[in-house]
Write a protein that holds these residues in place. Sequence first.
Motif, PDB file in Angstrom:
ATOM      1  N   ARG A  92     -66.508  85.822  31.467  1.00  0.00           N
ATOM      2  CA  ARG A  92     -66.544  86.502  30.169  1.00  0.00           C
ATOM      3  C   ARG A  92     -65.176  87.111  29.937  1.00  0.00           C
ATOM      4  NH1 ARG A  92     -67.013  92.160  31.261  1.00  0.00           N
ATOM      5  NH2 ARG A  92     -67.752  92.542  33.365  1.00  0.00           N
ATOM      6  N   SER A  93     -64.893  87.476  28.711  1.00  0.00           N
ATOM      7  CA  SER A  93     -63.659  88.207  28.444  1.00  0.00           C
ATOM      8  C   SER A  93     -63.774  89.575  29.077  1.00  0.00           C
ATOM      9  CB  SER A  93     -63.426  88.338  26.940  1.00  0.00           C
ATOM     10  OG  SER A  93     -63.174  87.077  26.376  1.00  0.00           O
ATOM     11  N   VAL A  94     -62.662  90.065  29.606  1.00  0.00           N
ATOM     12  CA  VAL A  94     -62.696  91.329  30.337  1.00  0.00           C
ATOM     13  C   VAL A  94     -61.352  92.042  30.172  1.00  0.00           C
ATOM     14  CG1 VAL A  94     -61.977  90.251  32.521  1.00  0.00           C
ATOM     15  CG2 VAL A  94     -63.293  92.366  32.576  1.00  0.00           C
ATOM     16  N   SER A  95     -61.389  93.360  30.105  1.00  0.00           N
ATOM     17  CA  SER A  95     -60.151  94.137  30.030  1.00  0.00           C
ATOM     18  C   SER A  95     -59.503  94.191  31.419  1.00  0.00           C
ATOM     19  CB  SER A  95     -60.441  95.563  29.549  1.00  0.00           C
ATOM     20  OG  SER A  95     -61.151  96.282  30.544  1.00  0.00           O
ATOM     21  N   SER A  96     -58.233  94.534  31.458  1.00  0.00           N
ATOM     22  CA  SER A  96     -57.535  94.685  32.734  1.00  0.00           C
ATOM     23  C   SER A  96     -58.199  95.761  33.577  1.00  0.00           C
ATOM     24  CB  SER A  96     -56.065  95.040  32.495  1.00  0.00           C
ATOM     25  OG  SER A  96     -55.428  94.012  31.789  1.00  0.00           O
ATOM     26  N   GLU A  97     -58.577  96.862  32.932  1.00  0.00           N
ATOM     27  CA  GLU A  97     -59.201  97.974  33.653  1.00  0.00           C
ATOM     28  C   GLU A  97     -60.531  97.545  34.276  1.00  0.00           C
ATOM     29  OE1 GLU A  97     -58.166  98.144  30.425  1.00  0.00           O
ATOM     30  OE2 GLU A  97     -56.308  99.277  30.771  1.00  0.00           O
ATOM     31  N   ASP A 160     -45.279  83.598  34.910  1.00  0.00           N
ATOM     32  CA  ASP A 160     -45.167  84.277  33.628  1.00  0.00           C
ATOM     33  C   ASP A 160     -45.485  85.757  33.769  1.00  0.00           C
ATOM     34  OD1 ASP A 160     -44.796  84.527  30.888  1.00  0.00           O
ATOM     35  OD2 ASP A 160     -46.249  82.974  30.364  1.00  0.00           O
ATOM     36  N   LEU A 161     -45.245  86.490  32.721  1.00  0.00           N
ATOM     37  CA  LEU A 161     -45.662  87.882  32.585  1.00  0.00           C
ATOM     38  C   LEU A 161     -46.503  87.978  31.332  1.00  0.00           C
ATOM     39  CD1 LEU A 161     -42.356  89.803  33.386  1.00  0.00           C
ATOM     40  CD2 LEU A 161     -44.446  89.783  34.751  1.00  0.00           C
ATOM     41  N   LEU A 162     -47.708  88.517  31.473  1.00  0.00           N
ATOM     42  CA  LEU A 162     -48.582  88.643  30.320  1.00  0.00           C
ATOM     43  C   LEU A 162     -48.921  90.104  30.091  1.00  0.00           C
ATOM     44  CD1 LEU A 162     -50.957  85.592  30.723  1.00  0.00           C
ATOM     45  CD2 LEU A 162     -48.841  85.767  29.437  1.00  0.00           C
ATOM     46  N   TRP A 163     -49.011  90.468  28.819  1.00  0.00           N
ATOM     47  CA  TRP A 163     -49.304  91.843  28.425  1.00  0.00           C
ATOM     48  C   TRP A 163     -50.736  92.209  28.775  1.00  0.00           C
ATOM     49  CZ3 TRP A 163     -47.150  91.064  22.831  1.00  0.00           C
ATOM     50  CH2 TRP A 163     -45.772  91.004  22.878  1.00  0.00           C
ATOM     51  N   LEU A 164     -50.923  93.477  29.071  1.00  0.00           N
ATOM     52  CA  LEU A 164     -52.246  93.991  29.418  1.00  0.00           C
ATOM     53  C   LEU A 164     -52.930  94.673  28.240  1.00  0.00           C
ATOM     54  CD1 LEU A 164     -51.489  95.636  32.889  1.00  0.00           C
ATOM     55  CD2 LEU A 164     -51.960  93.254  32.352  1.00  0.00           C
ATOM     56  N   ASP A 165     -52.491  94.391  27.031  1.00  0.00           N
ATOM     57  CA  ASP A 165     -52.957  95.156  25.869  1.00  0.00           C
ATOM     58  C   ASP A 165     -54.245  94.641  25.219  1.00  0.00           C
ATOM     59  OD1 ASP A 165     -51.848  92.885  24.812  1.00  0.00           O
ATOM     60  OD2 ASP A 165     -50.691  93.910  23.270  1.00  0.00           O
ATOM     61  N   GLY A 166     -54.831  93.610  25.748  1.00  0.00           N
ATOM     62  CA  GLY A 166     -56.076  93.094  25.181  1.00  0.00           C
ATOM     63  C   GLY A 166     -56.966  92.576  26.287  1.00  0.00           C
ATOM     64  N   ASP A 167     -58.101  92.030  25.924  1.00  0.00           N
ATOM     65  CA  ASP A 167     -58.993  91.451  26.921  1.00  0.00           C
ATOM     66  C   ASP A 167     -58.465  90.098  27.382  1.00  0.00           C
ATOM     67  OD1 ASP A 167     -60.651  93.617  26.704  1.00  0.00           O
ATOM     68  OD2 ASP A 167     -62.278  92.552  25.708  1.00  0.00           O
ATOM     69  N   TRP A 168     -58.763  89.794  28.635  1.00  0.00           N
ATOM     70  CA  TRP A 168     -58.426  88.498  29.200  1.00  0.00           C
ATOM     71  C   TRP A 168     -59.545  87.526  28.829  1.00  0.00           C
ATOM     72  CZ3 TRP A 168     -53.714  88.165  31.361  1.00  0.00           C
ATOM     73  CH2 TRP A 168     -53.109  89.335  31.802  1.00  0.00           C
ATOM     74  N   HIS A 169     -59.177  86.349  28.381  1.00  0.00           N
ATOM     75  CA  HIS A 169     -60.144  85.299  28.038  1.00  0.00           C
ATOM     76  C   HIS A 169     -60.938  84.911  29.285  1.00  0.00           C
ATOM     77  CE1 HIS A 169     -61.437  81.138  27.149  1.00  0.00           C
ATOM     78  NE2 HIS A 169     -61.548  81.590  25.910  1.00  0.00           N
ATOM     79  N   ARG A 170     -62.119  84.390  29.086  1.00  0.00           N
ATOM     80  CA  ARG A 170     -62.989  84.022  30.207  1.00  0.00           C
ATOM     81  C   ARG A 170     -62.391  82.960  31.119  1.00  0.00           C
ATOM     82  NH1 ARG A 170     -68.372  81.779  28.415  1.00  0.00           N
ATOM     83  NH2 ARG A 170     -68.310  80.688  30.357  1.00  0.00           N
ATOM     84  N   ASN A 171     -61.363  82.253  30.683  1.00  0.00           N
ATOM     85  CA  ASN A 171     -60.724  81.225  31.511  1.00  0.00           C
ATOM     86  C   ASN A 171     -59.861  81.826  32.629  1.00  0.00           C
ATOM     87  OD1 ASN A 171     -60.058  78.497  32.172  1.00  0.00           O
ATOM     88  ND2 ASN A 171     -58.080  78.814  31.205  1.00  0.00           N
TER      89      ASN A 171
END
Length: 180
Positions: A92-97, A160-171
Amino acid sequence: MTLSSEQLGLLVEKAGGPAQVLRILSGEIEIDIRPARGALPGMLEVPVGIDFETRVARGGYGWRYDALTEARFPVTDAQIGAREQKLFHFNRSVSSEDAARLIREAGYEPARIGEILAFGEAAPEVQVRHPVVGLGSVAEIDGKASAPTLWFDGECRTLDLLWLDGDWHRNYRFLGVREA
């Protein structure tokens, strides 16, 4: 157990195509079936005495985000040595936290840069299927909190470097580690 069409297609692709599969089935070609180097679950070794650039080079990435440097993402002594690894997928999509919390609740810590680099070197095929994030190393890049991520852009494996400002896709997958 039955394989899906997608799984069969991936197996045929990994074998080198339909002609190679037929050669294997006819006995013309022998294959050695064993776990891939760095296969999960298992151990991950972050080697001692290797500088950051060598760690990156050993991963064989076709592209690297230029802000991913030793100054911003140091490999510390605490990251060196053997670790038990686990690849977390929350389906599922999930936040970094939330991802970090769930990893910790399972008895692991989010992987740091040394562990992500060692994983990318040991199991390069994983990031071709799924992006792998190391939430244990975060730095501010261009004003945004960012984490190292092993990625495949369709042509090459990337660091890569990816921002933590949104939810991570389920993939997305998240590497967790704990002391061996």
